[in-house]
Write a protein that holds these residues in place. Sequence first.
Motif, PDB file in Angstrom:
ATOM      1  N   LYS A 295       2.696  -7.855   5.736  1.00 32.53           N
ATOM      2  CA  LYS A 295       2.377  -9.275   5.644  1.00 32.53           C
ATOM      3  C   LYS A 295       1.088  -9.514   4.845  1.00 32.53           C
ATOM      4  N   ALA A 296       0.075  -8.707   5.080  1.00 28.43           N
ATOM      5  CA  ALA A 296      -1.195  -8.856   4.363  1.00 28.43           C
ATOM      6  C   ALA A 296      -1.014  -8.610   2.864  1.00 28.43           C
ATOM      7  N   PHE A 297      -0.164  -7.648   2.518  1.00 35.68           N
ATOM      8  CA  PHE A 297       0.116  -7.344   1.116  1.00 35.68           C
ATOM      9  C   PHE A 297       0.710  -8.566   0.413  1.00 35.68           C
ATOM     10  N   TYR A 298       1.753  -9.144   1.009  1.00 33.35           N
ATOM     11  CA  TYR A 298       2.413 -10.289   0.374  1.00 33.35           C
ATOM     12  C   TYR A 298       1.536 -11.534   0.385  1.00 33.35           C
ATOM     13  N   LYS A 299       0.693 -11.661   1.370  1.00 30.35           N
ATOM     14  CA  LYS A 299      -0.261 -12.773   1.400  1.00 30.35           C
ATOM     15  C   LYS A 299      -1.245 -12.639   0.232  1.00 30.35           C
ATOM     16  N   LEU A 300      -1.682 -11.423  -0.045  1.00 32.30           N
ATOM     17  CA  LEU A 300      -2.578 -11.164  -1.172  1.00 32.30           C
ATOM     18  C   LEU A 300      -1.866 -11.449  -2.501  1.00 32.30           C
ATOM     19  N   CYS A 301      -0.610 -11.054  -2.602  1.00 33.50           N
ATOM     20  CA  CYS A 301       0.172 -11.350  -3.816  1.00 33.50           C
ATOM     21  C   CYS A 301       0.258 -12.860  -4.037  1.00 33.50           C
ATOM     22  N   GLU A 302       0.525 -13.606  -2.968  1.00 30.66           N
ATOM     23  CA  GLU A 302       0.614 -15.066  -3.072  1.00 30.66           C
ATOM     24  C   GLU A 302      -0.733 -15.690  -3.422  1.00 30.66           C
ATOM     25  N   TYR A 303      -1.816 -15.092  -2.940  1.00 30.00           N
ATOM     26  CA  TYR A 303      -3.149 -15.570  -3.285  1.00 30.00           C
ATOM     27  C   TYR A 303      -3.376 -15.437  -4.802  1.00 30.00           C
ATOM     28  N   MET A 304      -2.998 -14.303  -5.353  1.00 28.54           N
ATOM     29  CA  MET A 304      -3.202 -14.067  -6.782  1.00 28.54           C
ATOM     30  C   MET A 304      -2.196 -14.820  -7.647  1.00 28.54           C
ATOM     31  N   LEU A 305      -1.002 -15.035  -7.115  1.00 25.26           N
ATOM     32  CA  LEU A 305       0.079 -15.668  -7.871  1.00 25.26           C
ATOM     33  C   LEU A 305       0.893 -16.515  -6.890  1.00 25.26           C
ATOM     34  N   PRO A 306       0.561 -17.811  -6.783  1.00 24.16           N
ATOM     35  CA  PRO A 306       1.178 -18.646  -5.742  1.00 24.16           C
ATOM     36  C   PRO A 306       2.715 -18.649  -5.724  1.00 24.16           C
ATOM     37  N   ASP A 307       3.374 -18.528  -6.862  1.00 25.10           N
ATOM     38  CA  ASP A 307       4.843 -18.503  -6.868  1.00 25.10           C
ATOM     39  C   ASP A 307       5.388 -17.071  -6.942  1.00 25.10           C
ATOM     40  N   TYR A 308       4.652 -16.146  -6.369  1.00 26.68           N
ATOM     41  CA  TYR A 308       5.019 -14.728  -6.402  1.00 26.68           C
ATOM     42  C   TYR A 308       6.458 -14.482  -5.937  1.00 26.68           C
ATOM     43  N   HIS A 309       6.846 -15.055  -4.813  1.00 27.34           N
ATOM     44  CA  HIS A 309       8.175 -14.757  -4.258  1.00 27.34           C
ATOM     45  C   HIS A 309       9.298 -15.266  -5.155  1.00 27.34           C
ATOM     46  N   GLN A 310       9.120 -16.434  -5.763  1.00 28.06           N
ATOM     47  CA  GLN A 310      10.137 -16.945  -6.689  1.00 28.06           C
ATOM     48  C   GLN A 310      10.237 -16.043  -7.909  1.00 28.06           C
ATOM     49  N   LEU A 311       9.092 -15.598  -8.416  1.00 30.65           N
ATOM     50  CA  LEU A 311       9.097 -14.712  -9.580  1.00 30.65           C
ATOM     51  C   LEU A 311       9.741 -13.366  -9.262  1.00 30.65           C
ATOM     52  N   GLU A 312       9.489 -12.861  -8.064  1.00 28.04           N
ATOM     53  CA  GLU A 312      10.120 -11.595  -7.680  1.00 28.04           C
ATOM     54  C   GLU A 312      11.635 -11.759  -7.619  1.00 28.04           C
ATOM     55  N   PHE A 313      12.107 -12.860  -7.052  1.00 26.87           N
ATOM     56  CA  PHE A 313      13.546 -13.116  -7.007  1.00 26.87           C
ATOM     57  C   PHE A 313      14.119 -13.222  -8.421  1.00 26.87           C
ATOM     58  N   ASP A 314      13.461 -14.019  -9.269  1.00 24.36           N
ATOM     59  CA  ASP A 314      13.959 -14.200 -10.630  1.00 24.36           C
ATOM     60  C   ASP A 314      13.906 -12.907 -11.437  1.00 24.36           C
TER      61      ASP A 314
ATOM     62  N   GLU B 131       1.047  -4.559  -8.300  1.00 29.00           N
ATOM     63  CA  GLU B 131       0.331  -3.280  -8.352  1.00 29.00           C
ATOM     64  C   GLU B 131      -1.151  -3.453  -8.003  1.00 29.00           C
ATOM     65  N   LEU B 132      -1.758  -4.551  -8.432  1.00 26.71           N
ATOM     66  CA  LEU B 132      -3.153  -4.800  -8.062  1.00 26.71           C
ATOM     67  C   LEU B 132      -3.307  -4.979  -6.556  1.00 26.71           C
ATOM     68  N   ALA B 133      -2.344  -5.633  -5.923  1.00 24.07           N
ATOM     69  CA  ALA B 133      -2.413  -5.834  -4.479  1.00 24.07           C
ATOM     70  C   ALA B 133      -2.439  -4.500  -3.744  1.00 24.07           C
ATOM     71  N   HIS B 134      -1.827  -3.481  -4.330  1.00 28.47           N
ATOM     72  CA  HIS B 134      -1.842  -2.155  -3.704  1.00 28.47           C
ATOM     73  C   HIS B 134      -3.241  -1.534  -3.688  1.00 28.47           C
ATOM     74  N   LEU B 135      -4.161  -2.039  -4.492  1.00 25.63           N
ATOM     75  CA  LEU B 135      -5.532  -1.533  -4.443  1.00 25.63           C
ATOM     76  C   LEU B 135      -6.173  -1.865  -3.100  1.00 25.63           C
ATOM     77  N   LYS B 136      -5.758  -2.973  -2.497  1.00 23.62           N
ATOM     78  CA  LYS B 136      -6.305  -3.407  -1.205  1.00 23.62           C
ATOM     79  C   LYS B 136      -5.380  -3.076  -0.038  1.00 23.62           C
ATOM     80  N   GLU B 137      -4.079  -3.183  -0.256  1.00 26.36           N
ATOM     81  CA  GLU B 137      -3.090  -2.967   0.806  1.00 26.36           C
ATOM     82  C   GLU B 137      -2.071  -1.928   0.340  1.00 26.36           C
ATOM     83  N   ALA B 138      -2.033  -0.798   0.990  1.00 21.37           N
ATOM     84  CA  ALA B 138      -1.135   0.284   0.575  1.00 21.37           C
ATOM     85  C   ALA B 138       0.327  -0.017   0.889  1.00 21.37           C
ATOM     86  N   GLU B 139       0.576  -0.640   2.018  1.00 22.54           N
ATOM     87  CA  GLU B 139       1.951  -0.879   2.475  1.00 22.54           C
ATOM     88  C   GLU B 139       2.428  -2.278   2.090  1.00 22.54           C
TER      89      GLU B 139
END
Length: 168
Positions: free
Chosen positions: A133-152, A122-130
């Motif tokens: 690629k930039a959105f998910y890159k920002l998520c990974e910047y804030m939380l390096p294992d973002y994709h694994q956590l989303e899957f889990d 949700e914080l990433a949406h403050l910078k990237e609405a959609e």
Amino acid sequence: MTPLKFLQGYPLQLQEQIRQLIAEERLGDYLARRYSGKHGVQSDKALYAYIQALKQEHLKNAPAIDKVLFDNRLDLTHRALGLHTAISRVQGGKLKAKKEIRVAALFKDAAPEFLQMIVVHELAHLKEAEHNKAFYKLCEYMLPDYHQLEFDLRVYLTWRELQGRSPV
């Protein structure tokens, strides 16, 4: 074959691994081993402080957040576990935009990693609405294992549904 509606976008090999855990009745054990803790964020005020701390650490120049809350009405019928909104209002001669973040109440009882993943999203949406690629890159910047956590998290929602509990 067990339908995995929360995991449909993932490769069939991953889906088969989850189906195997379900068939062996080990999915709950898998989740308990990986995510055994519970966070202490139980009120809207605590959630606001938690989100502000993450925002201050990673997104200092992002717009201010005016309202944060756990939302009992937020569920998968809205296709959302968290929600960000910008409400524009006229105040005097100016147009003011109020930013809100709502997190599904389910996360009061979830593992701290799942709460963090939703908040980062949700914080990433403050910078990237959609969700680009930039959105998910920002998520990974804030939380390096973002994709694994989303899957889990999606696995967790699947497990909750199998237990006869509403996913949200």
